[in-house]
Write an enzyme that holds these catalytic residues in place. Structure first.
Site, PDB file in Angstrom:
ATOM      1  N   CYS A 190     -11.704  -9.515  39.576  1.00 41.34           N
ATOM      2  CA  CYS A 190     -10.937  -9.099  38.415  1.00 41.34           C
ATOM      3  C   CYS A 190     -10.934  -7.579  38.318  1.00 41.34           C
ATOM      4  CB  CYS A 190     -11.526  -9.722  37.151  1.00 41.34           C
ATOM      5  SG  CYS A 190     -10.778  -9.110  35.627  1.00 41.34           S
ATOM      6  N   ASP A 197     -12.551 -13.852  41.979  1.00 35.72           N
ATOM      7  CA  ASP A 197     -11.364 -14.704  41.979  1.00 35.72           C
ATOM      8  C   ASP A 197     -11.242 -15.314  43.367  1.00 35.72           C
ATOM      9  OD1 ASP A 197     -10.568 -14.000  39.342  1.00 35.72           O
ATOM     10  OD2 ASP A 197      -9.669 -12.157  40.100  1.00 35.72           O
TER      11      ASP A 197
END
Length: 283
Positions: A190, A197
């Site tokens: 992120c 992620d």
């Protein structure tokens, strides 16, 4: 018009739980800022969309009984803004104790609010698509992995964990090929919180054959990179487009969900039907 920045969003901050409809919770972010970093100025050199799935959508019917649905949301890539995902989650939460006359009314409200957000005060060229799936259709939702030849079969040494486009090479002096390649080793972080992620990526192209080992090493090089999903996919697309010079190219990534949402960006050099919003096993 002042431009929102990721640091101004609710990411990484304590947030109030608002359970009454509040569209002001949506936090748009301009696409232009990160696109300039990868050499995009003015019109975008691709078509595409961002396919969102919202698994935690609920509201009240006129009698106060809770309703639930899964929402498939399609955001056009040509829109000027993205929606920061935590704000999207907070916005969806605001439906929880709000009565609506029907599921169609919820769908129409989502479509109107999100369309306004992704064009954020500018002229709207294409609205956001919204489809709601009621519980009686949940069992028909398929799970399918991305089709293509797996790059992950290659036994390569990986030493780069920040984007390294110089790893990309192609056989410009040989006959062009058409192929579809897939990897499950895409990971980025992120932009604001640094939280991981996880995603799978599919690359379909026609043109000089891309060196597969170098491509896999390149995809792995995103491992410690901080950028939103949409921005990572556009960076991959532009690096492949400029360094490998395919005649046609599409890049499609499916990221695992966070906060009840998954985001699946798709970018293509040529108009075609967007991929079906079908989740993978990890999603």
């Amino acid at each position: 018009m002042s431009q929102n920045t990721p640091e101004q969003s609710q990411l990484g901050k304590a947030s109030a739980y608002v359970d009454r409809y509040d569209p002001s919770l949506i936090f748009p972010l301009p696409r232009e800022t990160k696109r300039r970093e990868i050499g995009i100025a003015g019109g975008v050199p691709f078509v595409g969309c961002d396919l969102w799935t919202a698994y935690e959508l609920s509201w009240l019917n006129p009698r106060g009984k809770p309703q639930v649905a899964i929402a498939h949301i399609t955001v056009p890539a040509e829109s000027t803004h993205i929606v920061e995902s935590k704000s999207f989650k907070l916005y969806l939460n605001s439906f929880n104790n709000t009565p609506f006359d029907s599921a169609d009314a919820v769908r129409d409200r989502l479509r109107a609010d999100l369309s306004a957000a992704v064009w954020h005060g500018g002229p709207m060229q294409a609205g956001v698509g919204v489809k709601l799936l009621a519980p009686d259709r949940f069992d028909a939702e398929p799970i399918h992995e991305l089709d293509g030849l797996s790059l992950d079969r290659l036994d390569v040494e990986c030493t780069r964990y920040e984007p390294a486009p110089e790893l990309l090479t192609a056989a410009f002096d040989e006959q062009p090929v058409s192929e579809t390649l897939v990897s499950h080793l895409l990971k980025s972080n992120c932009l604001v919180t640094g939280q991981p992620d996880w995603g799978s990526v599919q690359i379909a192209y026609s043109g000089p054959q891309i060196d597969q080992a170098g491509l896999l090493q390149y995809l792995v090089s995103f491992r410690n990179h901080n950028e939103f999903h949409e921005q990572c996919v556009e960076r991959i697309y532009m690096d492949l487009w400029t360094r490998c010079k395919p005649a046609k190219l599409s890049v499609y990534a499916r990221y695992t969900r966070r906060g009840g949402l998954d985001i699946n960006p798709w970018r293509s050099s040529h108009p075609q039907q967007p991929p079906a919003n079908v989740r993978t096993a990890r999603q």
